[in-house]
Design a protein around this motif. Structure first.
Motif, PDB file in Angstrom:
ATOM      1  N   MET A 131       0.864  -1.180   0.000  1.00  0.00           N
ATOM      2  CA  MET A 131       0.000   0.000   0.000  1.00  0.00           C
ATOM      3  C   MET A 131       0.890   1.216   0.000  1.00  0.00           C
ATOM      4  O   MET A 131       2.019   1.155   0.499  1.00  0.00           O
ATOM      5  CB  MET A 131      -0.781   0.025   1.313  1.00  0.00           C
ATOM      6  CG  MET A 131      -2.243  -0.194   1.188  1.00  0.00           C
ATOM      7  SD  MET A 131      -3.029  -0.040   2.770  1.00  0.00           S
ATOM      8  CE  MET A 131      -4.190   1.253   2.393  1.00  0.00           C
ATOM      9  N   MET A 133       5.667  -2.301   1.014  1.00  0.00           N
ATOM     10  CA  MET A 133       5.281  -3.709   0.859  1.00  0.00           C
ATOM     11  C   MET A 133       5.173  -4.415   2.214  1.00  0.00           C
ATOM     12  O   MET A 133       6.036  -4.242   3.082  1.00  0.00           O
ATOM     13  CB  MET A 133       6.292  -4.453  -0.015  1.00  0.00           C
ATOM     14  CG  MET A 133       6.349  -3.914  -1.425  1.00  0.00           C
ATOM     15  SD  MET A 133       4.735  -3.887  -2.254  1.00  0.00           S
ATOM     16  CE  MET A 133       4.436  -2.128  -2.360  1.00  0.00           C
ATOM     17  N   LYS A 186     -10.333  -0.251  -7.656  1.00  0.00           N
ATOM     18  CA  LYS A 186      -8.994  -0.502  -8.208  1.00  0.00           C
ATOM     19  C   LYS A 186      -9.146  -0.767  -9.696  1.00  0.00           C
ATOM     20  O   LYS A 186      -9.708  -1.770 -10.108  1.00  0.00           O
ATOM     21  CB  LYS A 186      -8.374  -1.728  -7.532  1.00  0.00           C
ATOM     22  CG  LYS A 186      -7.514  -1.383  -6.335  1.00  0.00           C
ATOM     23  CD  LYS A 186      -6.083  -1.070  -6.738  1.00  0.00           C
ATOM     24  CE  LYS A 186      -5.317  -0.441  -5.599  1.00  0.00           C
ATOM     25  NZ  LYS A 186      -3.898  -0.297  -5.851  1.00  0.00           N
ATOM     26  N   ARG A 224     -15.955   4.573 -17.421  1.00  0.00           N
ATOM     27  CA  ARG A 224     -15.935   3.805 -18.679  1.00  0.00           C
ATOM     28  C   ARG A 224     -17.353   3.496 -19.146  1.00  0.00           C
ATOM     29  O   ARG A 224     -17.562   3.171 -20.309  1.00  0.00           O
ATOM     30  CB  ARG A 224     -15.175   2.485 -18.483  1.00  0.00           C
ATOM     31  CG  ARG A 224     -13.808   2.627 -17.832  1.00  0.00           C
ATOM     32  CD  ARG A 224     -12.809   3.238 -18.790  1.00  0.00           C
ATOM     33  NE  ARG A 224     -11.563   3.539 -18.100  1.00  0.00           N
ATOM     34  CZ  ARG A 224     -10.367   3.262 -18.610  1.00  0.00           C
ATOM     35  NH1 ARG A 224     -10.247   2.713 -19.776  1.00  0.00           N
ATOM     36  NH2 ARG A 224      -9.281   3.591 -17.932  1.00  0.00           N
TER      37      ARG A 224
HETATM   38  C1  MCA Z   1      -9.182   7.770 -23.392  1.00  0.00           C
HETATM   39  N1  MCA Z   1      -8.056   8.394 -23.016  1.00  0.00           N
HETATM   40  C2  MCA Z   1      -8.430   9.577 -22.555  1.00  0.00           C
HETATM   41  C3  MCA Z   1      -9.839   9.653 -22.629  1.00  0.00           C
HETATM   42  N2  MCA Z   1     -10.266   8.526 -23.142  1.00  0.00           N
HETATM   43  N3  MCA Z   1      -7.721  10.600 -22.088  1.00  0.00           N
HETATM   44  C4  MCA Z   1      -8.384  11.699 -21.705  1.00  0.00           C
HETATM   45  N4  MCA Z   1      -9.716  11.847 -21.755  1.00  0.00           N
HETATM   46  C5  MCA Z   1     -10.485  10.846 -22.209  1.00  0.00           C
HETATM   47  N5  MCA Z   1     -11.802  10.993 -22.247  1.00  0.00           N
HETATM   48  C6  MCA Z   1      -6.689   7.871 -23.159  1.00  0.00           C
HETATM   49  C7  MCA Z   1      -5.863   7.605 -21.978  1.00  0.00           C
HETATM   50  O1  MCA Z   1      -5.347   8.754 -21.411  1.00  0.00           O
HETATM   51  C8  MCA Z   1      -4.758   6.783 -22.642  1.00  0.00           C
HETATM   52  O2  MCA Z   1      -3.973   7.602 -23.505  1.00  0.00           O
HETATM   53  C9  MCA Z   1      -5.577   5.866 -23.461  1.00  0.00           C
HETATM   54  O3  MCA Z   1      -6.788   6.551 -23.686  1.00  0.00           O
HETATM   55  C10 MCA Z   1      -5.846   4.518 -22.828  1.00  0.00           C
HETATM   56  O4  MCA Z   1      -5.971   4.676 -21.455  1.00  0.00           O
HETATM   57  P1  MCA Z   1      -6.567   3.578 -20.486  1.00  0.00           P
HETATM   58  O5  MCA Z   1      -7.580   2.778 -21.192  1.00  0.00           O
HETATM   59  O6  MCA Z   1      -6.965   4.277 -19.258  1.00  0.00           O
HETATM   60  O7  MCA Z   1      -5.451   2.637 -20.014  1.00  0.00           O
HETATM   61  P2  MCA Z   1      -4.135   2.139 -20.605  1.00  0.00           P
HETATM   62  O8  MCA Z   1      -3.352   3.219 -21.213  1.00  0.00           O
HETATM   63  O9  MCA Z   1      -4.468   0.997 -21.458  1.00  0.00           O
HETATM   64  O10 MCA Z   1      -3.384   1.718 -19.281  1.00  0.00           O
HETATM   65  C11 MCA Z   1      -3.434   0.471 -18.645  1.00  0.00           C
HETATM   66  C12 MCA Z   1      -2.235   0.390 -17.697  1.00  0.00           C
HETATM   67  C13 MCA Z   1      -2.366   1.530 -16.686  1.00  0.00           C
HETATM   68  C14 MCA Z   1      -0.960   0.535 -18.524  1.00  0.00           C
HETATM   69  C15 MCA Z   1      -2.259  -0.943 -17.023  1.00  0.00           C
HETATM   70  O11 MCA Z   1      -3.634   1.419 -16.046  1.00  0.00           O
HETATM   71  C16 MCA Z   1      -1.257   1.596 -15.695  1.00  0.00           C
HETATM   72  O12 MCA Z   1      -0.161   2.047 -16.000  1.00  0.00           O
HETATM   73  N6  MCA Z   1      -1.495   1.115 -14.445  1.00  0.00           N
HETATM   74  C17 MCA Z   1      -0.511   1.125 -13.407  1.00  0.00           C
HETATM   75  C18 MCA Z   1      -1.087   1.631 -12.126  1.00  0.00           C
HETATM   76  C19 MCA Z   1      -0.065   1.647 -10.990  1.00  0.00           C
HETATM   77  O13 MCA Z   1       1.139   1.752 -11.171  1.00  0.00           O
HETATM   78  N7  MCA Z   1      -0.538   1.549  -9.761  1.00  0.00           N
HETATM   79  C20 MCA Z   1       0.317   1.570  -8.620  1.00  0.00           C
HETATM   80  C21 MCA Z   1      -0.433   2.197  -7.483  1.00  0.00           C
HETATM   81  P3  MCA Z   1      -2.620   7.157 -24.198  1.00  0.00           P
HETATM   82  O14 MCA Z   1      -2.976   6.055 -25.117  1.00  0.00           O
HETATM   83  O15 MCA Z   1      -2.093   8.359 -24.895  1.00  0.00           O
HETATM   84  O16 MCA Z   1      -1.734   6.686 -23.092  1.00  0.00           O
HETATM   85  S1  MCA Z   1      -0.656   1.025  -6.180  1.00  0.00           S
HETATM   86  C22 MCA Z   1       0.789   1.062  -5.365  1.00  0.00           C
HETATM   87  O17 MCA Z   1       1.712   1.742  -5.699  1.00  0.00           O
HETATM   88  C23 MCA Z   1       0.844   0.076  -4.223  1.00  0.00           C
HETATM   89  C24 MCA Z   1       1.899   0.471  -3.245  1.00  0.00           C
HETATM   90  C25 MCA Z   1       1.138  -1.319  -4.772  1.00  0.00           C
HETATM   91  O18 MCA Z   1       0.766  -2.311  -4.121  1.00  0.00           O
HETATM   92  O19 MCA Z   1       1.767  -1.399  -5.849  1.00  0.00           O
END
Ligand code: MCA
Ligand code: AMP
Length: 483
Positions: A284, A289, A389, A460
């Motif tokens: 978190m 971790m 999430k 979405r």
């Molecule tokens: C679509 N897009 C839009 C819109 N519609 N942008 C603005 N306005 C709209 N209406 C764009 C998006 O910006 C993106 O642009 C593209 O469409 C697709 O985005 P999306 O479908 O959201 O997702 P994705 O690009 O396919 O990303 C999936 C992903 C991402 C790569 C898995 O969700 C990701 O990086 N997740 C990682 C999250 C993370 O690191 N969490 C850690 C926190 P473009 O194509 O230009 O990019 S948790 C944590 O840290 C704890 C400590 C732990 O346990 O780890």
């Protein structure tokens, strides 16, 4: 005090790689000197914002802030106007660090700016190592209501967490980590960047995730892969008919998934095709971790997140706050943790900090779990239904509802999460339009939320209702919101 990043001051082979982005590789020596030059312009204890694009500049900026003892506030470069204004107002950075030429939106552009120069050369000795309890990073994380809170992470927590992970995963300076994680959250920044740097190891950031890019980087010398379940889902989908990807994953030493639950079908498809397990670890923002499956723990049933890391105390408590006796795999309780891996509190939020801890210094994670006789934790859900999430990002329903209510064509709004094979959960908006004859189009609402908060927080799916279901107290009955 030994340094948090020893390779910045110790002699390292001049051309040993630290960070690779595309064709650009930064060596440990080049990183150390560029970061020291930048650190000279920072003031210990004064927060600095970092425009955290997936580039070598972000690595230099965060390293410089750590060297100087200036708490780094990593910013999502796709933050919308309201979210950016909140984070900058709350953390009050003295300066913003950005790559040269990066165009910043209004609230960020108003700050004093320092360009990050990869070619800068330090003169003079490195600054003294800041105290272990000094804040190293302030990472913003969503709650159920209100805007995100800044979790203050001291150097002590980062050091303890990274050492425990190195121990659990036999992670050494010889490893090359591959990932494509955003650099403004704990997963990508602390595990994905500071993890290799602390060990004098290397990482290869893909810039943008794709199964093909991950496979190519593993085939090109990568030994470990970190990803969120959405990335492993996309890998699982791509394996059929891609013998090169199968070979690349089969050759990796360690595949690690975290940030959200890894669906069993994706995990099983990867293991069947490549012979490699995908190891889950659980953490978190506030705790870094807590647990991990250990490589080679063949007795670990799939779907657990392993046992506590070195130094982490973990217990399960019932609704009354009483500790559940260990060893009963059927008893479900809230996970509470204690240890050197914990944050110090939420910035400017003593109320939220106090509410986050149970007596005795136990942090309430809000995650519900069971534990088997060997102490392995199995997460089964979350206490709050208002935390979603999606793609591994934690998103509060309340912040999206507020953003939707800000749209002139919306009278009432409720937000829920529903299962999604790719994202884990997808954000669903339930809208009562101001004018039932002219409901706002779904893509206009998605664009509105993306522009105010961030693209990953956009709904979405949008449903239109005449009224939201409410109880006698006027509270929205989210459980009745389904089609
Ligand atoms: C679509 N897009 C839009 C819109 N519609 N942008 C603005 N306005 C709209 N209406 C764009 C998006 O910006 C993106 O642009 C593209 O469409 C697709 O985005 P999306 O479908 O959201 O997702 P994705 O690009 O396919 O990303 C999936 C992903 C991402 C790569 C898995 O969700 C990701 O990086 N997740 C990682 C999250 C993370 O690191 N969490 C850690 C926190 P473009 O194509 O230009 O990019 S948790 C944590 O840290 C704890 C400590 C732990 O346990 O780890
Ligand atoms: P964040 O607050 O964004 O750091 O997300 C932390 C939350 O992500 C935890 O409280 C868990 O609910 C979830 N999480 C992290 N790792 C895992 C995992 N391996 N399996 C299931 N959930 C996880």
């Amino acid at each position: 005090m030994s340094p948090l990043l020893p390779t910045l001051s110790a002699a390292v082979p001049p051309d040993s790689p630290a960070a690779r982005f595309g064709r650009l590789t930064l060596t440990h020596a080049a990183l150390a000197t560029a970061a020291r030059a930048l650190a000279a312009g920072l003031v210990p204890g004064r927060p600095v914002a970092v425009w955290a694009t997936p580039t070598p500049e972000t690595v230099v900026a965060v390293t410089a802030a750590l060297l100087a003892g200036a708490p780094a506030v990593p910013l999502n470069p796709r933050s919308g106007a309201a979210e950016l204004a909140h984070v900058l107002g709350d953390s009050a950075p003295a300066v913003l660090l950005a790559a040269p030429g990066e165009e910043l939106p209004a609230p960020a552009a108003a700050l004093a700016r320092l360009d990050i120069d990869l070619a800068a050369r330090a003169s003079g000795p490195p600054p003294p190592e800041p105290p272990d309890e000094a804040p190293a990073l302030i990472v913003y994380t969503s709650g159920t209501t209100g805007p995100p809170k800044g979790a203050v992470l001291p150097r002590r927590a980062i050091r303890a967490d990274l050492d425990a992970l190195a121990d659990a995963w036999d992670w050494t300076g010889r490893d090359v980590l591959v990932h494509a994680l955003p650099l403004f959250h704990v997963h990508g920044l602390i595990l994905g960047v500071l993890g290799p740097l602390r060990l004098g190891a290397a990482f290869h950031h893909l810039g943008r995730f794709s199964p093909e890019a991950a496979g190519a980087a593993l085939a090109g010398g990568g030994t470990m892969l970190f990803g969120v379940p959405t990335m492993y889902h996309r890998i699982a989908e791509a394996l059929d008919g891609d013998a090169g990807l199968v070979r690349a994953l089969a050759g990796a030493r360690l595949l690690v998934s975290g940030s959200a639950a890894l669906p069993a079908p994706d995990r099983d498809r990867i293991t069947r095709a490549t012979g490699r397990p995908v190891i889950e670890r659980y953490g978190m923002t506030e705790t870094l971790m807590n647990t991990s499956v250990r490589p080679g723990d063949d007795a670990a049933p799939p779907g657990t997140v392993g046992t506590p890391l070195a130094g982490v105390e973990l217990r399960l408590v019932d609704d009354a706050g009483a500790e559940l006796p260990p060893g009963d795999p059927e008893s479900v309780g809230e996970v509470q943790v204690r240890g050197p891996n914990l944050f110090t509190g939420y910035l400017n939020r003593p109320d939220a900090t106090a509410a986050a801890f149970a007596p005795g210094g136990w942090f309430r994670t809000g995650d519900m779990a069971t534990r088997d006789g060997a102490g392995r934790v199995r997460l089964i859900g979350r206490r709050a239904t208002d935390l979603i999430k999606s793609g591994g990002y934690k998103i509060g329903a309340g912040e999206i509802e507020n953003a939707l209510l800000d749209h002139p064509a919306v009278r009432e709004a409720a937000v829920t999460g529903e299962p999604d094979p790719d994202l884990g959960e997808r954000i669903v908006a339930w809208i009562v339009p101001a004018d039932p004859g002219a409901p706002p189009p779904a893509d206009a609402l998605a664009g509105h939320v993306a522009a105010l908060l961030a693209p990953h927080k956009r709904p979405r799916v949008v449903h239109y209702l005449n009224a939201l279901p409410r109880n006698d107290m006027g509270k929205v009955l989210k459980r009745s919101l389904h089609v």
